[in-house]
Scaffold this motif. Structure first.
Motif, short mmCIF file in Angstrom:
data_model
loop_
_atom_site.label_atom_id
_atom_site.label_comp_id
_atom_site.label_asym_id
_atom_site.label_seq_id
_atom_site.Cartn_x
_atom_site.Cartn_y
_atom_site.Cartn_z
N ASP A 98 2.18 9.21 -2.41
CA ASP A 98 2.20 8.05 -3.31
C ASP A 98 3.43 7.16 -3.14
O ASP A 98 3.65 6.24 -3.94
CB ASP A 98 2.10 8.52 -4.77
N LYS A 134 -15.20 8.74 -0.27
CA LYS A 134 -13.86 8.92 -0.84
C LYS A 134 -13.29 10.31 -0.55
O LYS A 134 -12.12 10.45 -0.18
CB LYS A 134 -13.90 8.68 -2.35
N GLU A 185 -9.91 11.23 1.55
CA GLU A 185 -8.79 11.97 0.95
C GLU A 185 -8.43 13.19 1.79
O GLU A 185 -7.25 13.48 2.02
CB GLU A 185 -9.16 12.39 -0.48
N ARG A 229 -1.79 6.70 10.65
CA ARG A 229 -2.79 5.66 10.41
C ARG A 229 -3.58 5.35 11.69
O ARG A 229 -4.80 5.18 11.66
CB ARG A 229 -2.12 4.38 9.90
N VAL A 267 -6.78 3.08 5.73
CA VAL A 267 -7.32 1.73 5.99
C VAL A 267 -8.55 1.76 6.89
O VAL A 267 -9.62 1.26 6.52
CB VAL A 267 -6.23 0.81 6.59
N TYR A 283 5.78 4.24 -1.29
CA TYR A 283 5.56 2.98 -0.58
C TYR A 283 6.47 2.94 0.65
O TYR A 283 7.49 3.65 0.70
CB TYR A 283 5.85 1.80 -1.51
N SER A 323 -0.71 6.97 1.48
CA SER A 323 -2.11 7.40 1.60
C SER A 323 -3.04 6.21 1.81
O SER A 323 -3.99 6.28 2.59
CB SER A 323 -2.53 8.20 0.37
N GLN A 324 -2.76 5.10 1.12
CA GLN A 324 -3.60 3.91 1.29
C GLN A 324 -3.46 3.32 2.69
O GLN A 324 -4.44 2.85 3.27
CB GLN A 324 -3.23 2.87 0.23
N ASN A 325 -2.25 3.35 3.24
CA ASN A 325 -2.06 2.87 4.61
C ASN A 325 -2.85 3.70 5.61
O ASN A 325 -3.53 3.16 6.49
CB ASN A 325 -0.57 2.89 4.97
N PHE A 334 0.84 -1.18 0.00
CA PHE A 334 0.00 0.00 0.00
C PHE A 334 0.88 1.25 0.00
O PHE A 334 1.95 1.26 0.62
CB PHE A 334 -0.89 0.06 1.25
N THR A 335 0.43 2.31 -0.66
CA THR A 335 1.11 3.59 -0.58
C THR A 335 0.87 4.21 0.80
O THR A 335 0.06 3.71 1.59
CB THR A 335 0.60 4.57 -1.65
N GLY A 338 -11.62 3.64 5.64
CA GLY A 338 -12.25 2.84 4.59
C GLY A 338 -13.11 1.73 5.16
O GLY A 338 -14.23 1.47 4.70
#
Length: 390
Positions: A148, A125, A129, A166, A116, A150, A111-113, A108-109, A119
């Protein structure tokens, strides 16, 4: 403090009280319990540190709060709600959790981490963000630069910042931290500790923090629980009370020698005089203008600040002779301290830098410098007050 002041302070607290009542954990085949009849109240909006030797049960105790380990018996309430009656997954989404080496998902990038838990909670969304950007800014990571990337593309300290972001992304009232800074170098560790204290002044979460490092406990904790075997509470008090009056020889062993000098970890840079004697210049200023200022004030160095007024470099006047830009003149800063830093951090930074070090505020902005005389005068005052115990 007036009643109005107390009410305002209480309103600012986003954390909730945690109560553990006779909590016990027994593992099959083991004669002694890992945790025996643990009873404690963790105040809302405070940092409580569990400190003790390896294997004493401190991490097991903390993990029972979010039921990563199920207690054998006892009662745990969080904000008055029975934690053992909730669905474990729902409970964990209400509690932030940060561990050593961050525990980020490698595929996960950044931002994705961070996204979590929001989400999993079904946030839309746009809200996710916005929250990711807010959290990255809060922990001092430029979203445009790091969003972006990793985990493998980050330093250890940057990974830990993402881990904290996170853990806080869904705005939980409780944050559990299991030796989160134990795997990074000492300078980065000190910076991360300062960052946590800065965040806590803004967020006022209830934080339970596990460490084996008593100095870290003294620096971070509003209260410290010194634990023995099976998480027996040897002493639960404020850092200054434990330093002044250890409950027994075991606790005294944790305090160690030089208790008066350990008082430096109770004093923050904000508690002493921060000087404003350094000449500063924005990174985009003209070299000729800066050289003229140095000559006029008859000082050798200029402290270069970036566009957000964060200190980035020291430049000597001789460095400006051939330089074309302040962005590359002189040398990058080796270390800075924040107003949240302890005087012990400041002393270590000065010894490493060989002189005064810049001090930064809540968002990394420059607020002044601190020098060796200031710290040494404070040490002399402490030793006079407490006797020469070092």
């Amino acid at each position: 403090m007036t009643v109005a002041d107390q009410t305002a302070e209480d309103d600012a607290v986003s954390g909730v009280e945690i109560q553990l009542e006779q909590v016990t954990k027994r593992y099959p085949g083991q004669k002694e319990p890992a945790v025996a009849d643990f009873t404690m109240t963790v105040p809302a909006g405070k940092i409580v540190i569990f400190v003790g030797p390896s294997g004493c049960g401190k991490t097991t105790t903390m993990r029972m709060i979010n039921r990563l380990i199920e207690p054998t018996s006892g009662r745990i309430t969080i904000g008055g709600e029975d934690a053992l009656s909730l669905n474990p997954d729902e409970l964990r989404r209400k509690i932030g959790y940060a561990i050593q080496q961050a525990g980020l998902f490698p595929h996960f990038t950044v931002s994705q981490n961070i996204a979590v838990v929001p989400g999993l909670l079904g946030w839309d969304k746009k809200k996710i963000e916005d929250r990711v950007e807010e959290m990255m800014d809060l922990v001092g990571l430029d979203p445009a630069q790091f969003r972006d990337r990793y985990p493998r593309q980050l330093s250890g300290g940057q990974q830990q910042r993402v881990g904290v972001a996170r853990a806080l992304a869904a705005d939980p009232p409780v944050l559990l931290m299991d030796e989160p800074f134990g795997a990074v170098d000492p300078i980065t560790r000190g910076n991360l500790q300062d960052e946590l204290l800065r965040l806590q002044t803004e967020l006022r979460k209830t934080i339970v923090f596990v460490t084996h490092d008593f100095d870290e406990a003294v620096k971070l904790g509003d209260k410290i629980a010194v634990l023995g075997n099976s998480s027996t509470i040897l002493q639960y008090d404020t850092p200054d009370a434990i330093l002044a009056n250890p409950a027994d020889d075991t606790v005294a062993g944790f305090v160690g020698a030089g208790a008066s000098l350990k008082q430096l970890t109770l004093l923050r840079v904000r508690d002493v005089e921060v000087k404003n004697e350094a000449l500063t210049a924005g990174v985009d200023e003209q070299i000729a203008d800066v050289r003229e200022k140095l000559a006029k004030q008859r000082i050798p160095y200029v402290l270069v600040l970036d566009q957000r007024r964060r200190p980035v470099r020291w430049a000597h006047r001789r460095d400006l002779t051939a330089a074309t830009s302040l962005a590359t003149a002189g040398r990058p800063l080796g270390d800075v301290v924040s107003t949240q830093s302890t005087l012990q951090d400041a002393l270590e930074a000065m010894l490493a830098e060989g002189g005064a070090v810049p001090v930064t505020g809540s968002r990394g902005e420059y607020v002044g410098t601190i020098d060796l005389d200031t710290v040494m005068n404070t040490i002399q005052q402490l030793r006079a007050e407490h006797g020469d115990e070092s």
